[in-house]
Design a protein around this motif. Structure first.
Motif, PDB file in Angstrom:
ATOM      1  N   UNK A  22       0.392  18.837  18.010  1.00 48.63           N
ATOM      2  CA  UNK A  22       1.561  19.047  17.138  1.00 48.63           C
ATOM      3  C   UNK A  22       2.494  19.748  18.113  1.00 48.63           C
ATOM      4  N   UNK A  23       2.059  20.293  19.420  1.00 44.10           N
ATOM      5  CA  UNK A  23       3.196  20.889  20.329  1.00 44.10           C
ATOM      6  C   UNK A  23       4.120  19.611  20.702  1.00 44.10           C
ATOM      7  N   UNK A  24       3.454  18.459  20.799  1.00 47.06           N
ATOM      8  CA  UNK A  24       4.209  17.415  21.409  1.00 47.06           C
ATOM      9  C   UNK A  24       5.356  16.889  20.114  1.00 47.06           C
ATOM     10  N   UNK A  26       6.363  18.626  17.816  1.00 49.32           N
ATOM     11  CA  UNK A  26       7.425  19.486  17.780  1.00 49.32           C
ATOM     12  C   UNK A  26       8.267  19.534  18.801  1.00 49.32           C
ATOM     13  N   UNK A  27       8.075  19.381  19.913  1.00 42.25           N
ATOM     14  CA  UNK A  27       8.925  19.221  21.164  1.00 42.25           C
ATOM     15  C   UNK A  27       9.876  18.211  21.132  1.00 42.25           C
ATOM     16  N   UNK A  28       9.432  16.825  20.695  1.00 46.03           N
ATOM     17  CA  UNK A  28      10.000  15.778  20.682  1.00 46.03           C
ATOM     18  C   UNK A  28      10.741  15.507  19.277  1.00 46.03           C
ATOM     19  N   UNK A  29      10.494  16.505  18.394  1.00 47.78           N
ATOM     20  CA  UNK A  29      10.889  16.212  16.819  1.00 47.78           C
ATOM     21  C   UNK A  29      10.554  14.908  16.237  1.00 47.78           C
ATOM     22  N   UNK A  30       9.306  14.480  16.570  1.00 44.42           N
ATOM     23  CA  UNK A  30       8.821  13.256  15.930  1.00 44.42           C
ATOM     24  C   UNK A  30       8.073  13.645  14.820  1.00 44.42           C
ATOM     25  N   UNK A  74       7.043  23.627   9.483  1.00 34.60           N
ATOM     26  CA  UNK A  74       7.015  23.969  10.918  1.00 34.60           C
ATOM     27  C   UNK A  74       6.026  23.163  11.359  1.00 34.60           C
ATOM     28  N   UNK A  75       6.332  21.923  12.357  1.00 37.48           N
ATOM     29  CA  UNK A  75       5.207  20.971  12.828  1.00 37.48           C
ATOM     30  C   UNK A  75       4.468  21.611  13.881  1.00 37.48           C
ATOM     31  N   UNK A  76       4.391  22.938  14.149  1.00 36.91           N
ATOM     32  CA  UNK A  76       3.467  23.532  15.102  1.00 36.91           C
ATOM     33  C   UNK A  76       2.561  23.975  14.247  1.00 36.91           C
ATOM     34  N   UNK A  77       2.578  24.224  12.970  1.00 42.87           N
ATOM     35  CA  UNK A  77       1.697  25.001  12.219  1.00 42.87           C
ATOM     36  C   UNK A  77       0.994  23.885  11.227  1.00 42.87           C
ATOM     37  N   UNK A 126       9.831   8.611  15.862  1.00 39.53           N
ATOM     38  CA  UNK A 126       8.535   8.647  16.606  1.00 39.53           C
ATOM     39  C   UNK A 126       7.327   9.264  15.826  1.00 39.53           C
ATOM     40  N   UNK A 127       6.185   8.866  16.603  1.00 37.97           N
ATOM     41  CA  UNK A 127       4.975   9.194  15.817  1.00 37.97           C
ATOM     42  C   UNK A 127       3.923   9.817  16.864  1.00 37.97           C
ATOM     43  N   UNK A 128       3.622  10.987  16.706  1.00 32.42           N
ATOM     44  CA  UNK A 128       2.387  11.535  17.468  1.00 32.42           C
ATOM     45  C   UNK A 128       1.154  11.396  16.665  1.00 32.42           C
ATOM     46  N   UNK A 129       0.272  10.886  16.926  1.00 34.42           N
ATOM     47  CA  UNK A 129      -1.119  10.497  16.172  1.00 34.42           C
ATOM     48  C   UNK A 129      -2.537  11.298  16.734  1.00 34.42           C
ATOM     49  N   UNK A 130      -3.019  12.015  15.896  1.00 34.10           N
ATOM     50  CA  UNK A 130      -4.182  12.756  16.557  1.00 34.10           C
ATOM     51  C   UNK A 130      -5.175  12.178  15.604  1.00 34.10           C
ATOM     52  N   UNK A 131      -6.369  11.804  16.513  1.00 36.31           N
ATOM     53  CA  UNK A 131      -7.680  11.295  15.691  1.00 36.31           C
ATOM     54  C   UNK A 131      -8.505  11.050  16.739  1.00 36.31           C
TER      55      UNK A 131
END
Ligand code: DC
Length: 229
Positions: A22-24, A26-30, A74-77, A126-131
């Motif tokens: 989530x932090x990544x 948020x930081x990159x606005x992805x 808020x992408x950090x939450x 861009x996309x940050x994918x968590x899994x």
């Protein structure tokens, strides 16, 4: 194949991948994909609809038709999650739902049913994918693949603290056992088991704080994706 960049963050539960990814983003606005939430939603929805967790075809049908909305400012939450227009944000985070999700996720037809939906999260910039299988199966062409890990004891302690903060008191030894069982199931299934993707950078977060992990991740982003702000 899309040119939109992807960073994958895989690992077992409690490795810190939710917070870090989530932090990544948020930081990159992805954009951000919490793929575990999709498996949890399938398990919760199936239980509510009376579909047995072993009924592969029924679960896969349910997964294909999943009516879900992630509402976030808020992408950090963690966003509010609506399943069939009902707020299930808290319901999907219980241990019962996590275990049910892990069982549903072991079924190949369920994984197949969620594949395109997960790829649909890939949008510019861009996309940050968590899994668990983001780097191995869902986004094998990702520019940067990170695999976070930590000892089962440390992950159980983190989970224990999180639950306590939510007012839920769970026995620590029971959590260690639960986490070990879930690791075993997620890592040994035939279909997309939890394992580092080829080329993934493995970070052990057992004795690292979030800031330290983020510093390493940012160094990797600068090194491997120098065109990324
Ligand atoms: O990340 P999580 O704890 O919310 O995931 C819940 C379960 O879903 C986890 O035990 C395994 C499964 N899962 C999976 O198999 N593949 C993913 N990409 C994400 C989660």
């Amino acid at each position: 194949m899309s040119d939109i960049p992807v960073i994958t963050v895989d690992g077992p539960s409690g490795s810190g991948k939710g917070t870090i990814s989530r932090q990544i983003a948020h930081q990159l606005q992805w954009h951000f994909l919490d793929s575990g939430a999709l498996y949890r939603l399938v398990a919760l929805g199936a239980m509510k609809s009376g579909i047995e967790l072993g009924h592969e075809a029924g679960l896969a049908d349910y997964a294909r038709g999943l009516e879900v909305r992630f509402v976030s400012d808020d992408p950090t939450e963690e966003p509010i999650i609506l399943l069939d227009n009902q707020d299930v944000t808290a319901d999907i985070r219980t241990e019962t739902c996590g275990n049910a999700a892990s069982k549903a996720a072991a079924l190949p037809a369920v994984r197949q049913a969620l594949l395109q939906r997960q790829r649909g999260f890939l949008q510019s910039p861009g996309l940050v994918a968590d899994g668990r299988d983001m780097g191995t199966t869902v986004f094998p062409a990702a520019r940067l693949k990170i695999f976070l890990t930590a000892s089962a004891e440390e992950r159980a302690k983190r989970r224990h603290k999180q639950l306590k903060e939510k007012g839920i008191d769970v026995n620590l030894a029971a959590l260690v056992k639960d986490i070990a069982e879930r690791d075993q199931r997620d890592g040994s299934r035939a279909s997309s088991p939890l394992k580092p993707a080829d080329g993934a950078v493995i970070l052990d977060t057992s004795i690292m704080g979030i800031d330290e992990v983020m510093a390493k991740v940012n160094a990797l982003i600068s090194e491997m994706m120098p065109d990324t702000k």
